[in-house]
Write a protein that holds these residues in place. Structure first.
Motif, PDB file in Angstrom:
ATOM      1  N   ASN A   1       0.754  -1.281   0.037  1.00  0.00           N
ATOM      2  CA  ASN A   1       0.061   0.053   0.145  1.00  0.00           C
ATOM      3  C   ASN A   1       0.815   1.265  -0.245  1.00  0.00           C
ATOM      4  O   ASN A   1       2.106   1.093   0.014  1.00  0.00           O
ATOM      5  CB  ASN A   1      -0.974   0.103   1.240  1.00  0.00           C
ATOM      6  CG  ASN A   1      -0.265   0.095   2.273  1.00  0.00           C
ATOM      7  OD1 ASN A   1       0.859   0.789   2.763  1.00  0.00           O
ATOM      8  ND2 ASN A   1      -0.807  -0.809   3.416  1.00  0.00           N
ATOM      9  N   GLU A   2       0.339   2.534  -0.156  1.00  0.00           N
ATOM     10  CA  GLU A   2       0.958   3.579   0.006  1.00  0.00           C
ATOM     11  C   GLU A   2       1.680   3.893   0.895  1.00  0.00           C
ATOM     12  O   GLU A   2       2.934   4.532   0.801  1.00  0.00           O
ATOM     13  CB  GLU A   2       0.260   4.927  -0.446  1.00  0.00           C
ATOM     14  CG  GLU A   2      -1.178   5.219   0.306  1.00  0.00           C
ATOM     15  CD  GLU A   2      -1.831   6.408  -0.254  1.00  0.00           C
ATOM     16  OE1 GLU A   2      -2.176   6.189  -1.507  1.00  0.00           O
ATOM     17  OE2 GLU A   2      -2.325   7.294   0.363  1.00  0.00           O
TER      18      GLU A   2
ATOM     19  N   SER B   1       5.742   4.639   1.037  1.00  0.00           N
ATOM     20  CA  SER B   1       6.361   5.882   1.459  1.00  0.00           C
ATOM     21  C   SER B   1       7.411   5.523   2.387  1.00  0.00           C
ATOM     22  O   SER B   1       8.475   5.959   2.698  1.00  0.00           O
ATOM     23  CB  SER B   1       5.238   6.768   2.229  1.00  0.00           C
ATOM     24  OG  SER B   1       4.352   7.091   1.241  1.00  0.00           O
TER      25      SER B   1
ATOM     26  N   ASP C   1       3.114  13.363   4.037  1.00  0.00           N
ATOM     27  CA  ASP C   1       3.982  11.971   3.888  1.00  0.00           C
ATOM     28  C   ASP C   1       5.477  12.341   4.104  1.00  0.00           C
ATOM     29  O   ASP C   1       6.054  11.467   4.704  1.00  0.00           O
ATOM     30  CB  ASP C   1       3.565  11.331   2.447  1.00  0.00           C
ATOM     31  CG  ASP C   1       2.320  10.861   2.355  1.00  0.00           C
ATOM     32  OD1 ASP C   1       1.897   9.935   3.346  1.00  0.00           O
ATOM     33  OD2 ASP C   1       1.485  11.098   1.480  1.00  0.00           O
TER      34      ASP C   1
ATOM     35  N   VAL D   1       2.123  11.454  -1.163  1.00  0.00           N
ATOM     36  CA  VAL D   1       2.229  10.152  -1.793  1.00  0.00           C
ATOM     37  C   VAL D   1       0.814   9.452  -2.030  1.00  0.00           C
ATOM     38  O   VAL D   1       0.051   9.295  -0.999  1.00  0.00           O
ATOM     39  CB  VAL D   1       3.367   9.130  -0.994  1.00  0.00           C
ATOM     40  CG1 VAL D   1       3.261   7.795  -1.941  1.00  0.00           C
ATOM     41  CG2 VAL D   1       4.716   9.975  -1.194  1.00  0.00           C
ATOM     42  N   LYS D   2       0.606   9.073  -3.394  1.00  0.00           N
ATOM     43  CA  LYS D   2      -0.670   8.419  -3.587  1.00  0.00           C
ATOM     44  C   LYS D   2      -0.328   7.013  -4.438  1.00  0.00           C
ATOM     45  O   LYS D   2       0.724   7.108  -5.201  1.00  0.00           O
ATOM     46  CB  LYS D   2      -1.685   9.204  -4.268  1.00  0.00           C
ATOM     47  CG  LYS D   2      -2.136  10.444  -3.304  1.00  0.00           C
ATOM     48  CD  LYS D   2      -3.090   9.997  -2.252  1.00  0.00           C
ATOM     49  CE  LYS D   2      -3.326  11.252  -1.574  1.00  0.00           C
ATOM     50  NZ  LYS D   2      -4.336  10.909  -0.252  1.00  0.00           N
ATOM     51  N   ILE D   3      -0.936   5.928  -4.051  1.00  0.00           N
ATOM     52  CA  ILE D   3      -1.176   4.785  -5.183  1.00  0.00           C
ATOM     53  C   ILE D   3      -2.435   4.732  -5.791  1.00  0.00           C
ATOM     54  O   ILE D   3      -2.592   5.332  -6.907  1.00  0.00           O
ATOM     55  CB  ILE D   3      -0.778   3.640  -4.434  1.00  0.00           C
ATOM     56  CG1 ILE D   3       0.685   3.598  -4.057  1.00  0.00           C
ATOM     57  CG2 ILE D   3      -0.890   2.464  -5.589  1.00  0.00           C
ATOM     58  CD1 ILE D   3       1.230   2.357  -3.359  1.00  0.00           C
TER      59      ILE D   3
ATOM     60  N   SER E   1       2.018  10.199  -7.703  1.00  0.00           N
ATOM     61  CA  SER E   1       0.789   9.171  -7.734  1.00  0.00           C
ATOM     62  C   SER E   1       0.938   8.279  -8.820  1.00  0.00           C
ATOM     63  O   SER E   1       1.959   8.446  -9.488  1.00  0.00           O
ATOM     64  CB  SER E   1      -0.616   9.631  -7.803  1.00  0.00           C
ATOM     65  OG  SER E   1      -0.544  10.381  -9.211  1.00  0.00           O
TER      66      SER E   1
ATOM     67  N   TRP F   1       4.652   8.023 -10.350  1.00  0.00           N
ATOM     68  CA  TRP F   1       5.370   6.856  -9.949  1.00  0.00           C
ATOM     69  C   TRP F   1       6.179   6.119 -11.261  1.00  0.00           C
ATOM     70  O   TRP F   1       7.134   5.557 -11.220  1.00  0.00           O
ATOM     71  CB  TRP F   1       5.076   5.774  -8.982  1.00  0.00           C
ATOM     72  CG  TRP F   1       4.599   6.375  -7.667  1.00  0.00           C
ATOM     73  CD1 TRP F   1       3.494   6.592  -6.844  1.00  0.00           C
ATOM     74  CD2 TRP F   1       5.862   6.580  -6.681  1.00  0.00           C
ATOM     75  NE1 TRP F   1       3.888   7.010  -5.714  1.00  0.00           N
ATOM     76  CE2 TRP F   1       5.219   6.896  -5.556  1.00  0.00           C
ATOM     77  CE3 TRP F   1       7.065   6.299  -6.766  1.00  0.00           C
ATOM     78  CZ2 TRP F   1       5.784   7.287  -4.200  1.00  0.00           C
ATOM     79  CZ3 TRP F   1       7.802   6.633  -5.739  1.00  0.00           C
ATOM     80  CH2 TRP F   1       7.165   7.074  -4.456  1.00  0.00           C
TER      81      TRP F   1
END
Length: 313
Positions: free
Chosen positions: A18-19, A23, A66, A81-83, A106, A131
């Motif tokens: 996960n994000e 991170s 983050d 930060v995002k996924i 992201s 990313w």
């Protein structure tokens, strides 16, 4: 590369996906390797920047970016930060940290539907990164062969689902999933994200939808004709008004290219109204599994030529 390091990162990619995990691992590598930290920060902010006090999840009156730090230039910086999460905080961070420089990274491309009105107003102050682009630039960088960086790239590729182009014989049913992966790689590398909000496959069509901001298109196989198409809907909810106007007025003036036949208009509902066809001689290359590099060039060239002809870069 040290085999133990490789196993270590591959094992993390099985569980830490996960994000927050991404991170944390990025933070750990920033703290471990100065070159990696400088590369990551400079990528995010598009300027030479470094710090001795990088903070993970900095908490300040309800805000928790983050990454947060004071640069060696005494400027304030933060990174979000995002996924997959699309819950944004641009306006909140701008108000809480009014003197900071902001970066957002992201694995998707932001569009208007992701943002409230306040975040739309705040957005111009942010550096927007992906990313996928970071993976590409890090894998081409001067530090790409360092053991920890190689391991991190293997981890990052798994977490954000980086696709590698595979050889295929498009005439074989077993290669159809490979074809989908290949067109997604080609489109993602051009800055288009895969869009799953509409049905991209039925008994005649086998492909995927892609988007960049407020622009969408379908890319795939039309099975009855054994041909590859890019389709665009004649609808401003799918294409920008500029592209729509240009196609309505100039469709007949768009010339064929090395990769694409002249476009035509034929309404076919969900998958498109304006159609661009991959040339037959290029399609034949996709049937020869020994021509992997040429296959990649064909799909890249087709997508690039279509987007260039309609003014989308």
């Amino acid at each position: 590369m040290n085999e133990r390091i490789n196993i270590f990162f591959e094992s993390m990619a099985e569980r830490l996906t996960n994000e927050n995990d991404l991170s944390d691992i990025t933070y750990a590598l920033c703290k471990t390797d100065n070159d990696f930290r400088k590369f990551f920060l400079e990528y995010c902010f598009e300027e030479a920047v470094d710090t001795d006090n990088l903070i993970r999840e900095y908490a300040d009156e309800g805000s928790r970016p983050d990454f947060y730090f004071i640069g060696r230039d005494n400027n304030e910086y933060l990174i979000e930060v995002k996924i997959y999460d699309r819950n944004q905080h641009f306006d909140q961070y701008n108000k809480q940290f009014p003197n900071a420089k902001y970066a957002y990274i992201s694995n998707y491309i932001l569009n208007d539907e992701d943002l409230c009105e306040a975040d739309k107003r705040a957005l111009p102050l942010w550096k927007l990164k992906t990313w996928f682009d970071y993976y590409k630039k890090l894998s081409e960088s001067a530090i790409k062969d360092k053991d920890l960086v190689v391991g991190y790239l293997s981890y990052l590729g798994e977490v954000i689902h980086v696709k590698e182009f595979e050889e295929m014989d498009i005439s074989k049913i077993s290669c159809l999933p490979i074809f989908i992966g290949n067109i997604e790689k080609v489109a993602n590398d051009k800055g288009f994200s895969t869009y799953s909000g509409a049905k991209a496959i039925n008994e005649c069509y086998y492909g995927s939808f892609f988007q960049k901001e407020n622009f969408y298109f379908w890319f795939g196989l039309y099975l009855p004709e054994e041909a590859i198409f890019i389709g665009l809907n004649n609808d401003e909810s799918w294409i920008t008004s500029e592209v729509k106007d240009a196609l309505n007025k100039n469709l007949e003036k768009i010339s064929e290219t090395e990769f694409s036949e002249k476009p035509f208009y034929n309404s076919d509902g969900n998958h498109g109204d304006y159609w661009f066809t991959l040339k037959e001689d290029k399609y034949k290359i996709l049937k020869d599994a020994s021509q992997k590099d040429e296959q990649l060039e064909v799909l890249q060239g087709f997508l690039t030529s279509v987007m260039k002809s309609i003014g989308v870069e």
